[in-house]
Design a protein around this motif. Structure first.
Motif, PDB file in Angstrom:
ATOM      1  N   GLN A  84       0.853  -1.193   0.000  1.00 32.05           N
ATOM      2  CA  GLN A  84       0.000   0.000   0.000  1.00 32.05           C
ATOM      3  C   GLN A  84       0.887   1.240   0.000  1.00 32.05           C
ATOM      4  N   THR A  85       0.581   2.181  -0.878  1.00 31.73           N
ATOM      5  CA  THR A  85       1.274   3.462  -0.915  1.00 31.73           C
ATOM      6  C   THR A  85       0.215   4.551  -0.945  1.00 31.73           C
ATOM      7  N   LYS A  86       0.272   5.457  -0.001  1.00 36.25           N
ATOM      8  CA  LYS A  86      -0.691   6.555   0.093  1.00 36.25           C
ATOM      9  C   LYS A  86       0.072   7.877   0.119  1.00 36.25           C
ATOM     10  N   THR A  87      -0.535   8.912  -0.434  1.00 33.16           N
ATOM     11  CA  THR A  87       0.096  10.233  -0.430  1.00 33.16           C
ATOM     12  C   THR A  87      -0.771  11.228   0.335  1.00 33.16           C
ATOM     13  N   ILE A  88      -0.113  12.224   0.885  1.00 32.51           N
ATOM     14  CA  ILE A  88      -0.771  13.315   1.606  1.00 32.51           C
ATOM     15  C   ILE A  88      -0.305  14.611   0.964  1.00 32.51           C
ATOM     16  N   SER A  89      -1.246  15.401   0.475  1.00 34.20           N
ATOM     17  CA  SER A  89      -0.929  16.698  -0.132  1.00 34.20           C
ATOM     18  C   SER A  89      -1.094  17.777   0.927  1.00 34.20           C
ATOM     19  N   VAL A  90       0.003  18.480   1.219  1.00 33.91           N
ATOM     20  CA  VAL A  90       0.004  19.536   2.230  1.00 33.91           C
ATOM     21  C   VAL A  90       0.081  20.875   1.510  1.00 33.91           C
ATOM     22  N   ARG A  91      -0.961  21.694   1.686  1.00 37.50           N
ATOM     23  CA  ARG A  91      -1.011  23.015   1.058  1.00 37.50           C
ATOM     24  C   ARG A  91      -0.745  24.084   2.100  1.00 37.50           C
ATOM     25  N   SER A  92       0.115  25.059   1.733  1.00 41.17           N
ATOM     26  CA  SER A  92       0.468  26.127   2.664  1.00 41.17           C
ATOM     27  C   SER A  92       0.847  27.381   1.891  1.00 41.17           C
ATOM     28  N   ASN A  93       1.260  28.408   2.624  1.00 38.16           N
ATOM     29  CA  ASN A  93       1.721  29.646   1.988  1.00 38.16           C
ATOM     30  C   ASN A  93       3.218  29.611   1.693  1.00 38.16           C
ATOM     31  N   SER A  94       3.797  28.433   1.671  1.00 40.39           N
ATOM     32  CA  SER A  94       5.208  28.238   1.341  1.00 40.39           C
ATOM     33  C   SER A  94       5.415  28.450  -0.162  1.00 40.39           C
ATOM     34  N   PRO A  95       6.631  28.820  -0.595  1.00 42.32           N
ATOM     35  CA  PRO A  95       6.888  28.944  -2.036  1.00 42.32           C
ATOM     36  C   PRO A  95       6.518  27.673  -2.811  1.00 42.32           C
ATOM     37  N   SER A  96       6.787  26.505  -2.221  1.00 38.74           N
ATOM     38  CA  SER A  96       6.285  25.259  -2.824  1.00 38.74           C
ATOM     39  C   SER A  96       4.920  25.031  -2.181  1.00 38.74           C
ATOM     40  N   GLU A  97       3.883  25.551  -2.834  1.00 37.96           N
ATOM     41  CA  GLU A  97       2.541  25.610  -2.252  1.00 37.96           C
ATOM     42  C   GLU A  97       1.972  24.249  -1.887  1.00 37.96           C
ATOM     43  N   VAL A  98       2.376  23.196  -2.606  1.00 35.31           N
ATOM     44  CA  VAL A  98       1.908  21.848  -2.299  1.00 35.31           C
ATOM     45  C   VAL A  98       3.122  20.953  -2.099  1.00 35.31           C
ATOM     46  N   VAL A  99       3.165  20.297  -0.943  1.00 35.82           N
ATOM     47  CA  VAL A  99       4.220  19.331  -0.642  1.00 35.82           C
ATOM     48  C   VAL A  99       3.552  17.968  -0.536  1.00 35.82           C
ATOM     49  N   ILE A 100       4.135  16.959  -1.157  1.00 33.74           N
ATOM     50  CA  ILE A 100       3.583  15.613  -1.136  1.00 33.74           C
ATOM     51  C   ILE A 100       4.386  14.751  -0.164  1.00 33.74           C
ATOM     52  N   LEU A 101       3.685  14.184   0.814  1.00 30.47           N
ATOM     53  CA  LEU A 101       4.265  13.216   1.736  1.00 30.47           C
ATOM     54  C   LEU A 101       3.771  11.837   1.324  1.00 30.47           C
ATOM     55  N   LYS A 102       4.539  10.805   1.643  1.00 29.10           N
ATOM     56  CA  LYS A 102       4.159   9.462   1.236  1.00 29.10           C
ATOM     57  C   LYS A 102       4.332   8.491   2.388  1.00 29.10           C
ATOM     58  N   ILE A 103       3.341   7.600   2.560  1.00 31.12           N
ATOM     59  CA  ILE A 103       3.472   6.490   3.498  1.00 31.12           C
ATOM     60  C   ILE A 103       3.293   5.199   2.713  1.00 31.12           C
ATOM     61  N   SER A 104       3.933   4.148   3.202  1.00 30.72           N
ATOM     62  CA  SER A 104       3.786   2.857   2.549  1.00 30.72           C
ATOM     63  C   SER A 104       3.841   1.757   3.595  1.00 30.72           C
ATOM     64  N   ALA A 105       3.313   0.602   3.216  1.00 29.22           N
ATOM     65  CA  ALA A 105       3.312  -0.569   4.095  1.00 29.22           C
ATOM     66  C   ALA A 105       2.979  -1.794   3.268  1.00 29.22           C
ATOM     67  N   GLU A 106       3.380  -2.934   3.783  1.00 31.42           N
ATOM     68  CA  GLU A 106       2.932  -4.202   3.211  1.00 31.42           C
ATOM     69  C   GLU A 106       1.919  -4.760   4.195  1.00 31.42           C
ATOM     70  N   VAL A 107       0.670  -4.872   3.754  1.00 35.71           N
ATOM     71  CA  VAL A 107      -0.402  -5.334   4.634  1.00 35.71           C
ATOM     72  C   VAL A 107      -0.632  -6.806   4.369  1.00 35.71           C
ATOM     73  N   LEU A 108      -0.468  -7.611   5.420  1.00 27.58           N
ATOM     74  CA  LEU A 108      -0.636  -9.050   5.332  1.00 27.58           C
ATOM     75  C   LEU A 108      -2.046  -9.424   5.745  1.00 27.58           C
ATOM     76  N   LYS A 109      -2.654 -10.340   5.004  1.00 26.79           N
ATOM     77  CA  LYS A 109      -4.013 -10.805   5.315  1.00 26.79           C
ATOM     78  C   LYS A 109      -4.039 -11.430   6.697  1.00 26.79           C
ATOM     79  N   ARG A 110      -5.104 -11.135   7.407  1.00 27.89           N
ATOM     80  CA  ARG A 110      -5.302 -11.743   8.736  1.00 27.89           C
ATOM     81  C   ARG A 110      -5.716 -13.205   8.519  1.00 27.89           C
ATOM     82  N   ASN A 111      -5.125 -14.116   9.284  1.00 27.49           N
ATOM     83  CA  ASN A 111      -5.454 -15.556   9.144  1.00 27.49           C
ATOM     84  C   ASN A 111      -6.723 -15.907   9.850  1.00 27.49           C
TER      85      ASN A 111
END
Length: 147
Positions: A120-147
């Motif tokens: 799983q890879t998810k992104t978070i778009s952070v908007r601010s008054n910074s010169p780079s108005e949108v910063v992208i953060l990323k999280i990832s994980a390998e999700v294993l099925k529950r037995n």
């Protein structure tokens, strides 16, 4: 009758054009809640300590969180106007108060693995008054099925 409809539509169009033209296009870059004094002091500049986080292997159904730390390297107050995730399973939380120059803050990201499996890879778009108005953060994980 048709002539009256034409004049009504034309009047509505002209009124809309006047309202839109009265907006300030010189500062319409989506800067959100920028303090009035920001123009005098300069803009904030958001710099994160890290832009990606890997949770590693998780079991389906786990809820995990990570805190992204940042600092304001700008000359003025930093204001985060929004933080949105690419998926409803990921929820960002942040402080909405202006952050003075040289000070820092955090953005917490909670990831719910319920109903997910595999890499799983998810992104978070952070908007601010910074010169780079949108910063992208990323999280990832390998999700294993529950037995």
């Amino acid at each position: 009758m048709i002539e009256n409809i034409k004049y009504t539509v034309l009047a509505a169009f002209l009124l809309s054009a006047v309202v839109l033209a009265s907006c300030n296009p010189a500062d319409s870059r989506g800067k959100g809640n920028v303090p009035a004094a920001e123009g005098e002091k300069g803009a904030g500049d958001i710099v994160f300590r890290e832009y990606e986080h890997d949770f590693g292997k998780l079991t389906e159904g786990e809820k995990v969180a990570h805190i992204f730390s940042f600092i304001n390297n700008g000359a003025g107050d930093l204001v985060i106007s929004s933080a949105s995730a690419s998926c409803g399973c990921t929820v960002p939380k942040y402080d909405r108060k202006p952050i003075p120059p040289g000070e820092g803050g955090t953005l917490e990201v909670v990831f719910d693995t319920s109903g997910r499996s595999g890499v799983q890879t998810k992104t978070i778009s952070v908007r601010s008054n910074s010169p780079s108005e949108v910063v992208i953060l990323k999280i990832s994980a390998e999700v294993l099925k529950r037995n």
